[in-house]
Design a protein around this motif. Structure first.
Motif, PDB file in Angstrom:
ATOM      1  N   ASP A 168       0.839  -1.208   0.000  1.00 26.94           N
ATOM      2  CA  ASP A 168       0.000   0.000   0.000  1.00 26.94           C
ATOM      3  C   ASP A 168       0.869   1.251   0.000  1.00 26.94           C
ATOM      4  O   ASP A 168       0.449   2.315  -0.461  1.00 26.94           O
ATOM      5  N   ASP A 201       1.711   3.971  -2.855  1.00 26.45           N
ATOM      6  CA  ASP A 201       0.788   5.081  -3.135  1.00 26.45           C
ATOM      7  C   ASP A 201       1.036   6.208  -2.134  1.00 26.45           C
ATOM      8  O   ASP A 201       0.859   6.013  -0.922  1.00 26.45           O
ATOM      9  N   TYR A 232      -1.469   6.834   0.709  1.00 27.08           N
ATOM     10  CA  TYR A 232      -1.491   5.947   1.871  1.00 27.08           C
ATOM     11  C   TYR A 232      -0.773   6.593   3.048  1.00 27.08           C
ATOM     12  O   TYR A 232      -1.234   6.525   4.193  1.00 27.08           O
ATOM     13  N   LYS A 245      -1.816  -0.871   7.992  1.00 32.32           N
ATOM     14  CA  LYS A 245      -2.269   0.413   8.528  1.00 32.32           C
ATOM     15  C   LYS A 245      -2.794   0.320   9.957  1.00 32.32           C
ATOM     16  O   LYS A 245      -2.447   1.153  10.814  1.00 32.32           O
TER      17      LYS A 245
END
Length: 307
Positions: free
Chosen positions: A60, A63, A66, A288
């Motif tokens: 992720d 990007d 993110y 995350k």
């Protein structure tokens, strides 16, 4: 405005209202708002170490969105990155979190014992993108240090005139320093002091070890009884080296490490009077949810809560 934030702003009496406003924006942002502490998410590692080494553990992270979302959702004080990453997110996240433009960067494609970073963006870019400040890396001990000090002198003057905060990453490195010496207590304190003398509002250094690199310094440390046996002692000394604690000194998270080890180190940083952490890989290389929990724990440690 809390009394602590007002006290910190009073340390920067030579600065204009624009600088003080932007510094206050960071100190009043996120979960540590008003405490005088900061946790910043920096994501310059793709430039510095390469995309796979930086983001493959958590894809992720390829990007840029993110990272800024992670900084916002976890309650960080600011988000720092090079030009391309800031340009990719500045419009969509305008005003949601203070942004810091890292205006010089290096890569690992050319090995060099005397490292030097290239200017990759400018103060005008920071203003255009709505940033609160600029970030800049220096390498005290490098054969290229003269050029680096002169570059930041010019960039800092322009930034301050424009009302931007100056954050200096001060990493000692060079042919005359051993690998162990790069994080020696005397060297880290010296590197931090150099950043303060160069006019940094916020100084970023690595957590120091108890090793003393310079023979001349070792004599003084022994004669004066400077305590370096614990991390808290060493952090206290580094902060003291920055105008007796009247400059904001934050510490890097360093190489990726386990959660327990990392939080133990953060607790010791907090005990020593560190103003916070600037934590990249140890946060964004995790999923995350896990990263947010880690950053929350880090912030709680700096807020004085027991983990």
């Amino acid at each position: 405005m809390t009394p602590r934030v007002r006290e910190i702003l009073n340390w920067y009496g030579a600065d204009n209202p624009g600088v003080l406003t932007n510094l206050a924006r960071m100190l009043n942002q996120g979960k540590l708002a008003g405490t005088g502490k900061l946790v910043i998410l920096p994501v310059d590692q793709g430039f510095e170490h390469g995309p796979a080494r930086s983001f493959a553990k958590n894809p992720d992270g390829y990007d840029p969105a993110y990272h800024v979302e992670l900084a916002i959702e976890s309650g960080c004080s600011a988000y720092a990155a090079p030009l391309g990453a800031i340009e990719a997110i500045a419009r969509d996240y305008a005003g949601e979190i203070p942004l810091i433009l890292k205006i010089n960067n290096s890569d690992t494609l050319f090995g060099n014992k005397a490292p030097i970073s290239a200017l990759t963006s400018y103060v005008d870019d920071a203003l255009r993108l709505g940033c609160v400040g600029i970030g800049f890396t220096i390498y005290p001990g490098s054969a290229e240090r003269k050029h680096q000090y002169e570059e930041i002198a010019q960039a800092a003057r322009a930034a301050k005139e424009a009302g931007l905060v100056v954050i200096i990453w001060s990493y000692a490195r060079g042919e005359q320093l051993s690998k162990e010496g790069e994080t020696a207590i005397d060297v880290i304190a010296y590197a931090a002091h150099i950043a303060a003398q160069l006019g940094a509002h916020i100084i970023k250094v690595k957590p120091p070890s108890a090793h003393i690199e310079q023979a001349a310094a070792a004599k003084v440390y022994q004669e004066q009884g400077i305590k370096v046996s614990t991390m808290a002692d060493r952090i206290r000394h580094v902060v003291q080296a920055c105008f007796n604690g009247k400059r904001i000194v934050i510490f890097s998270g360093g190489e990726a490490k386990g959660t327990e080890e990392l939080l133990k180190e953060v607790s010791e940083l907090a005990q020593g009077g560190a103003f916070g952490s600037i934590m990249g890989r140890n946060a964004f290389q995790r999923p995350k949810k896990e990263a947010i929990q880690l950053l929350t724990n880090v912030m709680e440690a700096f807020a004085g809560k027991k983990l």
